[in-house]
Enzyme design. Sequence first.
Site, PDB file in Angstrom:
ATOM      1  N   GLU A 194       0.821  -1.219   0.000  1.00 59.41           N
ATOM      2  CA  GLU A 194       0.000   0.000   0.000  1.00 59.41           C
ATOM      3  C   GLU A 194       0.850   1.261   0.000  1.00 59.41           C
ATOM      4  O   GLU A 194       0.798   2.065   0.927  1.00 59.41           O
ATOM      5  CB  GLU A 194      -0.896  -0.003   1.257  1.00 59.41           C
ATOM      6  CG  GLU A 194      -1.733  -1.249   1.442  1.00 59.41           C
ATOM      7  CD  GLU A 194      -2.222  -1.419   2.883  1.00 59.41           C
ATOM      8  OE1 GLU A 194      -1.873  -0.601   3.756  1.00 59.41           O
ATOM      9  OE2 GLU A 194      -2.954  -2.388   3.132  1.00 59.41           O
ATOM     10  N   PRO A 195       1.649   1.461  -1.041  1.00 60.95           N
ATOM     11  CA  PRO A 195       2.517   2.643  -1.040  1.00 60.95           C
ATOM     12  C   PRO A 195       1.748   3.902  -1.424  1.00 60.95           C
ATOM     13  O   PRO A 195       0.896   3.877  -2.311  1.00 60.95           O
ATOM     14  CB  PRO A 195       3.547   2.313  -2.123  1.00 60.95           C
ATOM     15  CG  PRO A 195       2.779   1.453  -3.091  1.00 60.95           C
ATOM     16  CD  PRO A 195       1.775   0.680  -2.271  1.00 60.95           C
ATOM     17  N   CYS A 206      -0.445  33.874   9.469  1.00 59.65           N
ATOM     18  CA  CYS A 206      -0.091  34.442  10.769  1.00 59.65           C
ATOM     19  C   CYS A 206       0.172  33.354  11.798  1.00 59.65           C
ATOM     20  O   CYS A 206      -0.618  33.134  12.732  1.00 59.65           O
ATOM     21  CB  CYS A 206      -1.199  35.374  11.226  1.00 59.65           C
ATOM     22  SG  CYS A 206      -1.484  36.650   9.997  1.00 59.65           S
ATOM     23  N   GLU A 207       1.247  32.626  11.612  1.00 53.46           N
ATOM     24  CA  GLU A 207       1.704  31.580  12.523  1.00 53.46           C
ATOM     25  C   GLU A 207       3.220  31.530  12.405  1.00 53.46           C
ATOM     26  O   GLU A 207       3.751  31.541  11.292  1.00 53.46           O
ATOM     27  CB  GLU A 207       1.197  30.190  12.080  1.00 53.46           C
ATOM     28  CG  GLU A 207      -0.287  29.974  12.110  1.00 53.46           C
ATOM     29  CD  GLU A 207      -0.821  29.631  13.486  1.00 53.46           C
ATOM     30  OE1 GLU A 207      -0.019  29.339  14.392  1.00 53.46           O
ATOM     31  OE2 GLU A 207      -2.045  29.680  13.655  1.00 53.46           O
TER      32      GLU A 207
HETATM   33  C1  PLP Z   1      -0.979   6.044   5.123  1.00 54.45           C
HETATM   34  C2  PLP Z   1      -1.099   4.596   4.891  1.00 54.45           C
HETATM   35  C3  PLP Z   1      -0.398   3.996   3.835  1.00 54.45           C
HETATM   36  C4  PLP Z   1       0.538   4.765   2.942  1.00 54.45           C
HETATM   37  O1  PLP Z   1       1.653   5.239   3.607  1.00 54.45           O
HETATM   38  P1  PLP Z   1       2.891   5.819   2.763  1.00 54.45           P
HETATM   39  O2  PLP Z   1       3.898   6.136   3.790  1.00 54.45           O
HETATM   40  O3  PLP Z   1       2.410   7.013   2.043  1.00 54.45           O
HETATM   41  O4  PLP Z   1       3.330   4.741   1.840  1.00 54.45           O
HETATM   42  C5  PLP Z   1      -0.581   2.656   3.624  1.00 54.45           C
HETATM   43  N1  PLP Z   1      -1.402   1.905   4.419  1.00 54.45           N
HETATM   44  C6  PLP Z   1      -2.083   2.447   5.435  1.00 54.45           C
HETATM   45  C7  PLP Z   1      -2.976   1.584   6.254  1.00 54.45           C
HETATM   46  C8  PLP Z   1      -1.957   3.802   5.711  1.00 54.45           C
HETATM   47  O5  PLP Z   1      -2.617   4.331   6.741  1.00 54.45           O
END
Ligand code: PLP
Length: 433
Positions: free
Chosen positions: A287-288, A356-357
């Site tokens: 899941e990238p 403004c921070e």
């Molecule tokens: C955010 C997230 C990702 C992606 O993370 P990256 O660091 O962008 O690769 C994958 N899986 C889950 C469950 C996430 O919450």
Amino acid sequence: MHDFKYVHGELYCENVPVAALVKRYGTPLYIYSQNTLEQHFRKLDKALAGLDHLICYAVKANSNLAVIRVLADLGSGFDIVSQGELMRVQTAGGNPRQCVFAGVGKTEAEIRYALEQNIYCFNVESEAELQRIERVAARMKRRAPVAIRVNPNVEAHTHAKITTGTYENKFGIAFEQVPALYARASKLKHLHLRGVQMHIGSQLTEVAPFRQAVEKVAPLAAALKQRYGIEFFSIGGGLGIVYDPALASGQPEWWQRPQAKSLLTPARYAEALVPLLQPLGLKVLIEPGRFIVGNAGILVTRVEYLKRTGRKNFVIVDAAMNDLIRPAFYDAFHEIVPLRKKSGASTATDVVGPVCESGDYFCKDRPLPRLKEGDYLALLSAGAYGSVMGSNYNSRPRPAEILVTGKRHAVVREAEALPAIWQNEKLAPWQKR
Ligand SMILES: *Cc1c(COP(=O)(O)O)cnc(C)c1O
């Protein structure tokens, strides 16, 4: 391939001069390279070729419809965290049957919608969520595909705000409790135990934590396959990218450079993990988010003012923390380069926005070439967790987004018009005159 580079001293995105886009669309402006997106996807896909696998792009990193579409066209699946993201994937032409639904707070309405759309799997983060999915599925007379998110309690060595795989975090189910939870889940009639999942954090720059987590969870995955016939093991996302100087100098991309040996490359990632995963005979999901889109985007901004105080050299630009919050939120580094290459000495410079921070800065005391009002700067590696984390703070409209491929470009998000920011607001009846 390197898709943001200087040609005769001018910054290009693929074959389009960035200055030409700025002239036409103004600033702040997000620009994405389609080729970079495609190359990153393909590199990862190729590295995992030895496995039955599916890349599920994490939509939250950049959910622009056109970005989703580029990946859908390459056959990507999607990791989603809300009904909104699922609907975006569908709107962009992605396949819900290749979507996995993550997140600790799925509502009943979201679960119902995702089931109706036949998503591939719910990645479940608590026992209460399992029971809720069971109830919703029962009402719909359906069986819901689920995987339990295992928290392997592995330290990812990344920023505290993006570590997710230790018992300090709200994510997943503690490793030791997982077998018993599968046993209880297997008694729920409207669940289909389809897989097991983990995700230990984001922006990991070494392979060791991934290896450690996979080594820990693989035997569990094997047992779950034997016992319940699960079909997949998702090892999550988290592959880090290099935010430091890489693209600006027209060098090959970081993982091809010799000094990148110690960094996490798709090849090293695969080399370490594929041998652990292959014997399981499970489908492997990854899941990238950041890895795919991080270096595929830049944020361009204009120098509005120079301001020298006693000891500081401030460059005030027209982009701000509402456009790109990463430096303020994660102490993140973004390489900053002028659109037209400058020679001469550099000065320690703070690049700051108009919000403004005090946290509204892009860099502090960074050696940058001498700048003047009207110069343009590009913040590199702004493709991931950039636009998606944008807000209207200080009533600032959201910038336009451009997708480039070769010599072509298109507006893939219109700049927000000013009244649009408050279009959903109104006065209370007693305030009317
Ligand atoms: C955010 C997230 C990702 C992606 O993370 P990256 O660091 O962008 O690769 C994958 N899986 C889950 C469950 C996430 O919450």
